[in-house]
Design an enzyme around this catalytic site. Structure first.
Site, PDB file in Angstrom:
ATOM      1  N   ASP A 146      -2.880   5.004  -2.334  1.00 45.59           N
ATOM      2  CA  ASP A 146      -3.896   5.629  -1.488  1.00 45.59           C
ATOM      3  C   ASP A 146      -4.280   7.025  -1.997  1.00 45.59           C
ATOM      4  O   ASP A 146      -3.410   7.874  -2.189  1.00 45.59           O
ATOM      5  CB  ASP A 146      -3.298   5.747  -0.071  1.00 45.59           C
ATOM      6  CG  ASP A 146      -4.329   6.106   0.953  1.00 45.59           C
ATOM      7  OD1 ASP A 146      -5.295   5.349   1.107  1.00 45.59           O
ATOM      8  OD2 ASP A 146      -4.174   7.156   1.599  1.00 45.59           O
ATOM      9  N   HIS A 196     -11.304  -2.379   3.407  1.00 44.62           N
ATOM     10  CA  HIS A 196     -11.241  -1.998   4.827  1.00 44.62           C
ATOM     11  C   HIS A 196     -11.978  -0.694   5.114  1.00 44.62           C
ATOM     12  O   HIS A 196     -12.094  -0.288   6.277  1.00 44.62           O
ATOM     13  CB  HIS A 196      -9.766  -1.885   5.224  1.00 44.62           C
ATOM     14  CG  HIS A 196      -9.077  -0.806   4.463  1.00 44.62           C
ATOM     15  ND1 HIS A 196      -8.859  -0.863   3.096  1.00 44.62           N
ATOM     16  CD2 HIS A 196      -8.610   0.388   4.855  1.00 44.62           C
ATOM     17  CE1 HIS A 196      -8.281   0.252   2.696  1.00 44.62           C
ATOM     18  NE2 HIS A 196      -8.127   1.032   3.741  1.00 44.62           N
ATOM     19  N   ASP A 197     -12.445   0.001   4.064  1.00 47.19           N
ATOM     20  CA  ASP A 197     -13.183   1.264   4.244  1.00 47.19           C
ATOM     21  C   ASP A 197     -14.671   1.102   4.000  1.00 47.19           C
ATOM     22  O   ASP A 197     -15.415   2.078   4.138  1.00 47.19           O
ATOM     23  CB  ASP A 197     -12.699   2.324   3.238  1.00 47.19           C
ATOM     24  CG  ASP A 197     -11.303   2.793   3.479  1.00 47.19           C
ATOM     25  OD1 ASP A 197     -10.649   3.211   2.505  1.00 47.19           O
ATOM     26  OD2 ASP A 197     -10.849   2.727   4.651  1.00 47.19           O
ATOM     27  N   GLU A 251      -6.267   4.251  -5.895  1.00 47.72           N
ATOM     28  CA  GLU A 251      -7.545   4.507  -5.228  1.00 47.72           C
ATOM     29  C   GLU A 251      -7.979   5.914  -5.599  1.00 47.72           C
ATOM     30  O   GLU A 251      -7.256   6.878  -5.319  1.00 47.72           O
ATOM     31  CB  GLU A 251      -7.408   4.385  -3.711  1.00 47.72           C
ATOM     32  CG  GLU A 251      -8.759   4.489  -3.023  1.00 47.72           C
ATOM     33  CD  GLU A 251      -8.693   5.000  -1.604  1.00 47.72           C
ATOM     34  OE1 GLU A 251      -7.731   5.700  -1.249  1.00 47.72           O
ATOM     35  OE2 GLU A 251      -9.610   4.698  -0.823  1.00 47.72           O
ATOM     36  N   ASP A 298       0.860  -1.186   0.000  1.00 46.68           N
ATOM     37  CA  ASP A 298       0.000   0.000   0.000  1.00 46.68           C
ATOM     38  C   ASP A 298       0.901   1.242   0.000  1.00 46.68           C
ATOM     39  O   ASP A 298       1.720   1.417   0.909  1.00 46.68           O
ATOM     40  CB  ASP A 298      -0.889  -0.013   1.260  1.00 46.68           C
ATOM     41  CG  ASP A 298      -2.214   0.692   1.036  1.00 46.68           C
ATOM     42  OD1 ASP A 298      -3.251   0.153   1.456  1.00 46.68           O
ATOM     43  OD2 ASP A 298      -2.191   1.783   0.416  1.00 46.68           O
TER      44      ASP A 298
END
Ligand code: TEU
Ligand code: CA
Length: 562
Positions: A200, A333-334, A257, A99
């Protein structure tokens, strides 16, 4: 169109390391815990593992605030543990995607610690500093995690920008030195043999000139920052430079993302010529249900309408076909757990529904992502008290909306949190029915979902008709059939409010997919030859033109026969 590449043939499994598997009895998942589960992941059949951040961090946002990009967070293990994990992942024929969080660092990062000291040191311009305006913040931007997006530093006499928590200062990408330092840290990991990056909020890195005020809903304390920072003016330049300087020198997979991104931009960001990224996570299908009160932002207790979901996913399939590459995901995870959000976690239908969602997604064109626990149909946590939550987005959001803005009351906000809090996805992985679900023999860092006794890997592996084996079959079919990977997409009956149906076409073959998103038993007749092959049916046996509750099936046939 470029020849087909391994990222287009792959299925990715996302691991949230702190919740996956503890190996040293501290109640927190770690790298050696992941190593102990590689055989399981190989059995599922996935190709790539994506780990959420494992770098040194004060953990203000569960690792998305990085203090040292070239050190492992001690609670997860050592760099030796990492090197052994990477070797073991490659031994298992898997690849590792890390990540990359470079829109911002932690405020504990040495760059920020220097930058905040003065306006004339080598790191002064690594972040976005502005003078006060009439004694307060330079504009009306609000942070995603509550409060203003600016924090004042007396020793510097200026505010710095943080789209997220004050502990997550935004990097100044207009500064070439910032970009060089980012490219260096990327090379550090790629030279170790890492196979790619998830990036991210990478479409936030180019800020608009002048940092103008944002649209501010009536009654809201701050302006909504996303329309101001998503897809900024220099984003393509930065991604092309990153590609030239770093990515093009390695055989890697990248996924950006990109909240708010639209296909017209993504055909460039995720173009097939490999000049920017391989694919993006777009947010259209995970932001469909909106609260009528704009002050409440993402918080709502609406269910998603199937017609809206079909429109969202279908136009991404058609708009990118032959021009760019899609990622395919229900969870991460969000986001809340897919079976609870897009179908039902009622025990009567949960298994069928989880399989139906898996099949609906995995037969689309794009790279599928499986979030830890999705493959066994894990559900939302259904917390009822604020004290059960640990995510700052949920806790700060509650206090700002209920206590400060008084935009709703505790009862409604607790319903919204139950429906959509990120914490729904962060309860420990459910391995078996033993204490703490086999995740740890110490008290887990975060509350377990109490249905782990019924929903866990051991139980799933013992049942041939479990969600696990259905996902295993979906992944095996994708590896076997080029039409699933590369076939063009044809939507069917987009206005049908109960059934999601579509076709894929390649080299004179057709794949027909039908998914019932309801508890009704329906009749649908999408013509296909009687001798079509039933590739999969989540009820085991196909029932012809009948679709039972949450039934999904896929037929394969050659057009000549039809
Ligand atoms: O998420 C960015 C982001 O867009 C999410 O915060 C999302 O918009 C929000 O949860 C509403 O759905 C990335 C990471 O995935 C997230 O975990 C981090 O908290 C965030 O960036 C900051 O790094
Ligand atoms: Ca541990």
């Amino acid at each position: 169109v470029a020849t087909h590449q391994w990222f287009q043939d792959s299925v990715v499994y996302q691991i949230y390391p702190r919740s996956f598997q503890d190996s040293n009895h501290d109640g927190i998942g770690d790298l050696n815990g992941i190593r102990s589960r590689l055989d399981y992941l190989q059995k599922l059949g996935v190709d790539v593992l994506w780990l959420n951040p494992i770098y040194k961090s004060p953990d203000k946002d569960n690792g998305y605030d990085i203090a040292d990009y070239e050190a492992i967070q001690p609670v997860f293990g050592t760099m030796t543990d990492f090197d052994q994990l990477l070797a073991d992942i490659h031994e298992h024929g898997l690849k590792l995607m890390m990540d990359l969080v470079v829109n911002h660092t932690s405020d504990q990062h040495k760059w920020f610690q220097a930058s905040k000291q003065s306006q004339d040191n080598p790191f002064s311009d690594f972040y976005i500093w502005r003078d006060p305006v009439d004694g307060h913040e330079p504009n009306n931007w609000g942070s995603y995690f509550g409060g203003p997006a600016w924090t004042y530093v007396p020793e510097r006499g200026q505010y710095y920008l943080h789209l997220f928590a004050p502990g997550q200062p935004d990097l100044n990408w207009e500064n070439p030195a910032v970009r060089e330092h980012v490219y260096d840290l990327m090379r550090f990991w790629l030279d170790k043999g890492v196979d790619g990056f998830r990036m991210d909020v990478i479409n936030f890195i180019s800020k608009p000139a002048g940092l103008p005020d944002a649209p501010q809903p009536t009654g809201a304390k701050y302006g909504n920052v996303e329309p101001m920072v998503a897809d900024g003016p220099l984003l393509n330049d930065y991604l092309q430079e990153m590609n030239r300087e770093v990515l093009s020198h390695y055989d890697v997979m990248t996924v950006g993302e990109m909240p708010s991104s639209v296909p017209a931009d993504v055909v460039n960001y995720a173009n097939l010529n490999g000049s920017e990224l391989n694919m993006v996570f777009q947010f259209e299908h995970v932001t469909l249900a909106a609260n009528p009160d704009a002050r409440l932002g993402k918080w709502n207790d609406q269910s998603v309408k199937l017609v809206d979901l079909k429109h969202a996913l279908n136009h991404w399939e058609m708009d990118l076909d032959g021009k760019g590459w899609n990622s395919l995901y229900w969870n991460n995870h969000d986001q809340p757990r897919a079976v609870s959000r897009f179908a039902t976690d009622d025990p009567k239908y949960r298994v069928a529904a989880a399989k139906m969602l898996g099949g609906t997604l995995h037969f689309l064109q794009g790279t599928p992502y499986v979030y830890e626990g999705e493959e066994i149909g894990m559900t939302n946590a259904h917390f009822t008290e604020l004290t059960q939550y640990e995510d700052l987005e949920s806790i700060n959001g509650y206090h700002q909306i209920v206590d400060e803005e008084r935009a709703t009351d505790a009862t409604h906000m607790l319903k919204y949190l139950e429906n959509i809090s990120r914490d729904n996805a962060r309860t420990p992985m459910q391995w078996d029915a033993s204490q703490n679900a086999g995740f740890s023999d110490a008290t887990p860092w975060f509350g377990l979902n109490q249905n782990y006794v019924q929903i866990n890997v051991a139980t799933a592996l013992a049942k041939q008709d479990s969600v696990f084996y259905f996902y295993q079959k979906l992944i095996q079919l994708r590896h076997q059939y080029a039409i699933i990977r590369y076939g063009s997409f044809e939507p069917l009956d987009e206005e049908d409010p109960q059934v999601y149906a579509y076709r894929r076409h390649l080299d004179g073959q057709t794949l027909l997919v039908e998914s019932n998103f309801t508890t009704d038993t329906l009749t649908r007749n999408y013509d296909h030859p009687g001798n079509a092959t039933v590739l999969i049916d989540n009820y085991g046996q196909d029932a012809g033109q009948t679709l039972r509750p949450y039934e999904m099936k896929a037929y394969l046939y050659s057009d000549a026969e039809n």
